[in-house]
Design a protein around this motif. Structure first.
Motif, PDB file in Angstrom:
ATOM      1  N   CYS A   1      -6.701   0.839   3.351  1.00  0.00           N
ATOM      2  CA  CYS A   1      -6.423  -0.568   3.046  1.00  0.00           C
ATOM      3  C   CYS A   1      -6.730  -1.432   4.274  1.00  0.00           C
ATOM      4  O   CYS A   1      -7.233  -2.539   4.157  1.00  0.00           O
TER       5      CYS A   1
ATOM      6  N   CYS B   1      -5.584   3.198   7.915  1.00  0.00           N
ATOM      7  CA  CYS B   1      -5.477   3.443   6.477  1.00  0.00           C
ATOM      8  C   CYS B   1      -6.679   2.772   5.787  1.00  0.00           C
ATOM      9  O   CYS B   1      -7.252   1.814   6.294  1.00  0.00           O
TER      10      CYS B   1
ATOM     11  N   CYS C   1       0.843  -1.195   0.000  1.00  0.00           N
ATOM     12  CA  CYS C   1       0.000   0.000   0.000  1.00  0.00           C
ATOM     13  C   CYS C   1       0.881   1.249   0.000  1.00  0.00           C
ATOM     14  O   CYS C   1       1.612   1.488   0.950  1.00  0.00           O
TER      15      CYS C   1
HETATM   16 ZN   LIG Z   1      -2.598   1.331   3.574  1.00  0.00          ZN
END
Ligand SMILES: [Zn+2]
Length: 332
Positions: A121, A119, A102
């Motif tokens: 992700c 985050c 990421c």
């Molecule tokens: Zn991330």
């Protein structure tokens, strides 16, 4: 598992991924230095530069700004020299850059300092895990026999002709037919499409369980697991390469959540095409489930992959439509 357990497990996974990233980069450094030993000082020049800067800063604190500028310039020059040399050796220019999945959080799983925030992700993975935990933990109980069409709304037409329940049932029947007649299925490929929460994973599990019942040994992976194998194979990791070969060679492969895996240059499209092409050439059975529609698939994977994914001669495409059952809130 409670939510806290899932979060902890996911954090550990991120920590392992970061270690793995570092290990892989170190392996690349060793590889490059073995190819050209003269590169060693250049590869490690960053550390040397900053050590020197720290020493000089102590001696001449009044020159802090000039020193910092000089260090930055030298670091940039070294970086340019390193990239040029890597290119000349036949490596990608960014071969020794830090590795991460990421680019936003660099695989830390959070962003922001000092106030940390998960985050995107991480949030996405967590939501998926919690959902799996709630609904998929009982994958082995998801069979055509336990398929309950009453969970689907039956009020309005979703395709101009049928209600969500009717359409879902029609798709179920075709999946049942596919799993029943395998390996004599008319077409060896099956592509299940439709937004999240329409029951694709459930159907995939039904197909898998019936195949197992019939004595087959289907291999089921997620798009992410497939990607990990492809990436590992690309970087020469023996274990991942073996896993990828198994995915290419097994008689029946089920891929859930295609499209949620990272799109990595030179890997995702290329290796996915190899996998699909090999399997199609050998007339092997492949069942895929994806949240992506035709346009998304085209944009993401390109025409060559799409031609394999949706080849009407060898792949039957089924699309679920309607409301997300998770939001609809009737799924038990
Ligand atoms: Zn991330």
């Amino acid at each position: 598992m409670t939510r806290a357990d899932v979060v902890r497990a996911l954090n550990e996974e991120y920590a392992r991924l970061r270690e793995e990233n570092i290990r892989r980069r170190e392996a690349r450094v060793d590889e490059v230095i073995a190819a050209d030993p003269a590169l060693e000082p250049l590869v490690h020049s960053g550390a040397a530069l900053f050590q020197r800067q720290a020493r000089m800063l102590l001696a001449h604190p009044e020159q802090a700004e000039a020193l910092a500028r000089q260090t930055r310039q030298e670091a940039a020059a070294n970086d340019r020299a390193l990239r040029a040399r890597l290119k000349a050796l036949g490596y990608p220019e960014d071969y020794l850059d830090p590795i991460y999945r990421c680019p936003v959080c660099r695989d830390k799983g959070y962003v922001g300092d000092p106030v940390r925030e998960d985050c995107a992700c991480f949030r996405q993975r967590l939501a998926q895990r919690l959902y799996d935990e709630a609904y998929m933990g009982t994958g082995s109980a998801q069979t055509f026999a336990t398929y309950d069409e009453s969970i689907f709304p039956d009020d309005e037409k979703v395709d101009g002709v049928r209600t969500q329940r009717q359409r879902s049932l029609a798709v179920r029947d075709l999946c049942l037919e596919y799993a029943r007649s395998c390996p004599a299925s008319i077409r060896p490929g099956l592509l299940l499409m439709g937004n999240t929460g329409l029951g694709k994973t459930f159907l995939l599990n039904c197909v898998q369980n019936l195949l197992i019942e019939r004595g087959f040994a289907p291999v089921k992976v997620t798009g992410y697991r497939l990607f990990e194998a492809m990436r590992g194979a690309h970087f020469g990791e023996a274990e991942k390469e073996a896993e990828f070969r198994q995915m290419i060679g097994c008689d029946i492969l089920l891929i859930d959540d295609l499209g949620t895996e990272p799109l990595m240059q030179n890997i995702t499209r290329e290796y996915l095409f190899t996998l699909l092409n090999e399997r199609q050439t050998q007339q092997k059975h492949t069942v895929l489930a994806t949240n992506l529609n035709h346009t998304d698939l085209m944009n993401r994977y390109g025409e060559r992959v799409l031609s394999r994914l949706m080849d009407s001669m060898s792949v039957q495409t089924l699309e679920l439509k309607g409301r997300d059952l998770r939001l609809f809130g009737r799924r038990k």
